[in-house]
Motif scaffolding. Sequence first.
Motif, PDB file in Angstrom:
ATOM      1  N   LEU A 239       0.842  -1.195   0.000  1.00  0.00           N
ATOM      2  CA  LEU A 239       0.000   0.000   0.000  1.00  0.00           C
ATOM      3  C   LEU A 239       0.875   1.243   0.000  1.00  0.00           C
ATOM      4  N   ALA A 240       0.426   2.248  -0.717  1.00  0.00           N
ATOM      5  CA  ALA A 240       1.024   3.581  -0.634  1.00  0.00           C
ATOM      6  C   ALA A 240       0.018   4.466   0.074  1.00  0.00           C
ATOM      7  N   GLU A 241       0.259   4.736   1.371  1.00  0.00           N
ATOM      8  CA  GLU A 241      -0.680   5.530   2.152  1.00  0.00           C
ATOM      9  C   GLU A 241      -0.259   6.998   2.124  1.00  0.00           C
ATOM     10  N   TYR A 242      -1.219   7.881   2.234  1.00  0.00           N
ATOM     11  CA  TYR A 242      -0.936   9.313   2.230  1.00  0.00           C
ATOM     12  C   TYR A 242      -2.065  10.030   2.959  1.00  0.00           C
ATOM     13  N   GLY A 243      -1.763  11.231   3.436  1.00  0.00           N
ATOM     14  CA  GLY A 243      -2.801  12.043   4.077  1.00  0.00           C
ATOM     15  C   GLY A 243      -3.336  11.437   5.361  1.00  0.00           C
ATOM     16  N   SER A 244      -4.491  11.900   5.761  1.00  0.00           N
ATOM     17  CA  SER A 244      -5.093  11.477   7.033  1.00  0.00           C
ATOM     18  C   SER A 244      -5.435   9.991   7.024  1.00  0.00           C
ATOM     19  N   PRO A 245      -5.016   9.264   8.077  1.00  0.00           N
ATOM     20  CA  PRO A 245      -5.375   7.842   8.164  1.00  0.00           C
ATOM     21  C   PRO A 245      -6.859   7.629   8.445  1.00  0.00           C
ATOM     22  N   LYS A 246      -7.579   8.698   8.794  1.00  0.00           N
ATOM     23  CA  LYS A 246      -9.014   8.582   9.066  1.00  0.00           C
ATOM     24  C   LYS A 246      -9.839   8.435   7.786  1.00  0.00           C
ATOM     25  N   ILE A 247      -9.207   8.754   6.656  1.00  0.00           N
ATOM     26  CA  ILE A 247      -9.898   8.635   5.371  1.00  0.00           C
ATOM     27  C   ILE A 247      -9.435   7.345   4.707  1.00  0.00           C
ATOM     28  N   VAL A 248     -10.325   6.382   4.629  1.00  0.00           N
ATOM     29  CA  VAL A 248      -9.970   5.055   4.121  1.00  0.00           C
ATOM     30  C   VAL A 248      -9.437   5.119   2.691  1.00  0.00           C
TER      31      VAL A 248
END
Length: 350
Positions: free
Chosen positions: A113-122
């Motif tokens: 996974l490439a995650e970005y921004g707020s973790p609250k937004i799935v």
Amino acid sequence: MSAQDGAAPSPSDMVTLVITTSPTPSMPSTDLISDILASFKLHCPVLLLCRVIVVFDTYDRIGEFMRLKKGQITAEGARAVELYKANVKDLILNEWYPKAEDISQVFVQGRGLAEYGSPKIVENQIELSTLQTNDRRVTFIEPTGRLGFGLAVRSALRMVETPYVWVQQHDWPLARGIPLSSLVEVMQTSEAEGSVPVKYICLPAIRMLSYATSAHVVPFPALRALTAELKRDFPTSQPDATVPLTPLFFWHDKPHVASTAHYLARVFPSRLAIARGDFIEDSIGQRARMQMKEGNWVKWACWLYCPGDSKEVCLQHRHGRRWKGVEAEMQTRALYAEMRSGRSSPLPEP
């Protein structure tokens, strides 16, 4: 192995090459990547012995017109993307495994996974598929959505197993010899001795010539003082071989060598560090420069390689978003030559 041990380290054991590529008008031709590899053979052949990770960035949507900066591509372009990825994979595998028996590597598939921004937004994450040879010399990363240069680099760094990394955009071929062994030795020696830190070394393009006396440095007293104090020729274990470096007050995306751990800690400390679609120099680079102007250069430890008394260019630029390939380039030049010839010809007599 450091200079103190009497021999420079082997870059093939110390450096991973990361190549980022994305949709261009020249696809499915591999001209851009072929040009990069040809420049390595000529100017830094040891790079072709290093592990390589290729990140295939992609598009977000299909539309009537190609707007690459916005992540939009045509239906024809989308088909070209798939052909391009297959062509580049073949090109890389044939380069890294030139013998027919070697290319029959077993591939290991993976996901990430490439995650970005707020973790609250799935939705703030993009799935990645990875394909890696069983000896881990070649890795391909394919996202399901557009990453942008910043997230593409971070995705690759997470798979790097060497202490140093060479980050290479697909449209910046080398223009002169690069002593990678010496660059790595200087970086490794600085860590071992705890002296002035060398964590990142950028290669100069034409606009970076004479950087130490340019408008990027001279108007700022703190930067002038740091340049006067730190600019030097770093010694190496090779007789009469030094590495000329000057402090760099920016983090450029142009081809560079850096400490892998430093890269992750400084540029990507968390998923909030950079937005999807962003270039590092447009966000982190500007922040780094502000901190350096305030006196915190050591935190970033950026340097510019400056051979020939800062007058030698190390890179060319192919402008990937506009470049349509070698054949199209030749046709365009021929057309311009014909137009110039027509203008300069005498007018026919009445």
